[in-house]
Design a protein around this motif. Structure first.
Motif, short mmCIF file in Angstrom:
data_model
loop_
_atom_site.label_atom_id
_atom_site.label_comp_id
_atom_site.label_asym_id
_atom_site.label_seq_id
_atom_site.Cartn_x
_atom_site.Cartn_y
_atom_site.Cartn_z
N LEU A 144 -48.05 -55.36 14.07
CA LEU A 144 -48.68 -54.06 14.15
C LEU A 144 -50.07 -54.07 13.54
O LEU A 144 -51.05 -53.60 14.14
CB LEU A 144 -47.81 -53.02 13.45
CG LEU A 144 -48.39 -51.60 13.31
CD1 LEU A 144 -48.63 -50.99 14.68
CD2 LEU A 144 -47.47 -50.74 12.47
N PHE A 145 -50.19 -54.62 12.33
CA PHE A 145 -51.47 -54.66 11.64
C PHE A 145 -52.48 -55.52 12.40
O PHE A 145 -53.65 -55.14 12.56
CB PHE A 145 -51.30 -55.18 10.21
CG PHE A 145 -50.89 -54.13 9.21
CD1 PHE A 145 -51.85 -53.43 8.49
CD2 PHE A 145 -49.56 -53.83 8.99
CE1 PHE A 145 -51.48 -52.46 7.55
CE2 PHE A 145 -49.17 -52.87 8.07
CZ PHE A 145 -50.13 -52.18 7.36
N GLU A 146 -52.06 -56.69 12.84
CA GLU A 146 -52.98 -57.61 13.51
C GLU A 146 -53.47 -57.04 14.83
O GLU A 146 -54.66 -57.15 15.17
CB GLU A 146 -52.31 -58.97 13.71
CG GLU A 146 -52.12 -59.74 12.41
CD GLU A 146 -51.40 -61.06 12.60
OE1 GLU A 146 -50.79 -61.25 13.69
OE2 GLU A 146 -51.44 -61.91 11.68
N GLU A 147 -52.57 -56.42 15.59
CA GLU A 147 -52.98 -55.85 16.87
C GLU A 147 -53.90 -54.66 16.66
O GLU A 147 -54.88 -54.47 17.41
CB GLU A 147 -51.75 -55.44 17.68
CG GLU A 147 -50.94 -56.63 18.20
CD GLU A 147 -49.72 -56.21 18.99
OE1 GLU A 147 -49.39 -55.00 19.00
OE2 GLU A 147 -49.08 -57.09 19.61
N ALA A 148 -53.61 -53.84 15.66
CA ALA A 148 -54.47 -52.69 15.38
C ALA A 148 -55.86 -53.13 14.93
O ALA A 148 -56.87 -52.52 15.31
CB ALA A 148 -53.82 -51.81 14.31
N GLU A 149 -55.92 -54.18 14.12
CA GLU A 149 -57.22 -54.66 13.68
C GLU A 149 -58.00 -55.25 14.85
O GLU A 149 -59.22 -55.05 14.96
CB GLU A 149 -57.07 -55.71 12.58
CG GLU A 149 -58.41 -56.18 12.03
CD GLU A 149 -58.29 -56.92 10.72
OE1 GLU A 149 -58.91 -56.47 9.73
OE2 GLU A 149 -57.57 -57.93 10.70
N ALA A 150 -57.30 -55.96 15.74
CA ALA A 150 -57.98 -56.53 16.90
C ALA A 150 -58.59 -55.46 17.79
O ALA A 150 -59.62 -55.68 18.45
CB ALA A 150 -56.99 -57.38 17.71
N ARG A 151 -57.98 -54.27 17.80
CA ARG A 151 -58.50 -53.15 18.60
C ARG A 151 -59.54 -52.33 17.84
O ARG A 151 -60.06 -51.35 18.37
CB ARG A 151 -57.35 -52.24 19.04
CG ARG A 151 -56.45 -52.84 20.10
CD ARG A 151 -55.56 -51.78 20.71
NE ARG A 151 -54.57 -51.30 19.75
CZ ARG A 151 -53.33 -51.77 19.65
NH1 ARG A 151 -52.93 -52.76 20.44
NH2 ARG A 151 -52.49 -51.27 18.77
N GLY A 152 -59.78 -52.70 16.59
CA GLY A 152 -60.77 -51.98 15.80
C GLY A 152 -60.25 -50.69 15.18
O GLY A 152 -61.03 -49.90 14.65
N GLU A 153 -58.94 -50.50 15.20
CA GLU A 153 -58.35 -49.29 14.62
C GLU A 153 -58.34 -49.32 13.11
O GLU A 153 -58.42 -48.27 12.45
CB GLU A 153 -56.91 -49.10 15.12
CG GLU A 153 -56.76 -48.83 16.60
CD GLU A 153 -55.29 -48.67 16.95
OE1 GLU A 153 -54.74 -47.58 16.73
OE2 GLU A 153 -54.68 -49.65 17.44
N ILE A 154 -58.18 -50.50 12.54
CA ILE A 154 -58.09 -50.64 11.09
C ILE A 154 -58.92 -51.84 10.64
O ILE A 154 -59.34 -52.67 11.46
CB ILE A 154 -56.63 -50.85 10.62
CG1 ILE A 154 -56.06 -52.16 11.17
CG2 ILE A 154 -55.76 -49.67 11.02
CD1 ILE A 154 -54.71 -52.54 10.60
N ALA A 155 -59.14 -51.92 9.34
CA ALA A 155 -59.82 -53.07 8.74
C ALA A 155 -58.99 -53.49 7.53
O ALA A 155 -59.06 -52.85 6.47
CB ALA A 155 -61.24 -52.70 8.34
N ILE A 156 -58.18 -54.50 7.69
CA ILE A 156 -57.24 -54.91 6.65
C ILE A 156 -57.95 -55.22 5.34
O ILE A 156 -57.46 -54.90 4.25
CB ILE A 156 -56.42 -56.12 7.13
CG1 ILE A 156 -55.55 -55.71 8.32
CG2 ILE A 156 -55.55 -56.67 5.99
CD1 ILE A 156 -54.84 -56.86 9.01
#
Length: 211
Positions: A144-156
């Motif tokens: 979930l985190f990795e896919e969201a970051e790849a889409r620019g939704e989050i920045a871990i």
């Protein structure tokens, strides 16, 4: 030869169904009465099977407990997959994942006041099953985190933690949401959503990146 093969398949399916039936009955009893107060005879009666049938599939209560935990883990994994497909912002998908994993497990065992005893039993006799159950959340959370970051939704990196540490902290927060007076299932889900909101805020990208 074909008849024997079909009989074997049917027999295997029947056996799997009977094991699931027994495991689900055991889950109800363990949640209601705890591990020590639940006997093999109790499990047989709850499952609606003969005592001999129960022992045909399980050597003893420890084996039933492990099968019960593995069965619950399978259901939770299915729900986690569904949660990852939930549309909406990251915070909602994270909340859905936490509810699917931690919320489902809590609901399964919260009928009685035996969570402490059952967790101790898990650690003592079902370490492999417990580890697999916990690894399920780690795996789906990482996805979930990795896919969201790849889409620019989050920045871990905004959290200041490595992803593995972030997920481990998230897991501890979900466990901590049970502390104090045991919450109802509804209240626990509210707490999980609050935890998800806080962690989603921790990895929210800068405003400039969102604009």
């Amino acid at each position: 030869m074909s008849d024997r093969s079909e009989t074997s398949v049917t027999s295997g399916e029947d056996s799997k169904g009977r094991i699931e039936q027994i495991a689900e009955a055991a889950l109800r009893l363990f949640a209601r009465y705890g591990y020590k107060r639940t006997s093999m005879d109790d499990i047989a009666r709850e499952a609606g099977v003969a005592r001999a049938t129960l022992y045909l599939h399980f050597k003893g209560k420890d084996d039933v407990f492990r099968a019960m935990l593995a069965g619950l883990g399978g259901r939770v994994e299915t729900r986690c997959r569904e949660a990852l497909a939930t549309p909406g912002p990251f915070s909602e998908r994270l909340a859905a994942l936490m509810e699917a994993h931690h919320g489902t497990a809590f609901a399964a065992f919260s009928a009685g006041e035996h969570l402490g005893e059952l967790k101790a039993v898990m650690v003592a006799i079902a370490g492999a099953e417990l580890a697999a159950f916990e690894a399920t959340f780690v795996s789906f959370a990482r996805q979930l985190f990795e896919e969201a970051e790849a889409r620019g939704e989050i920045a871990i990196a905004r959290s200041g933690l490595a992803l593995e540490t972030l997920i481990a902290t998230l897991t501890r927060a979900a466990a901590g949401a049970k502390y104090g007076d045991q919450p109802s299932c509804e209240h626990y889900l509210v707490r999980l959503r609050e935890v998800a909101t806080v962690f989603a805020a921790a990895v929210a990208p800068p405003a400039s990146a969102r604009s």
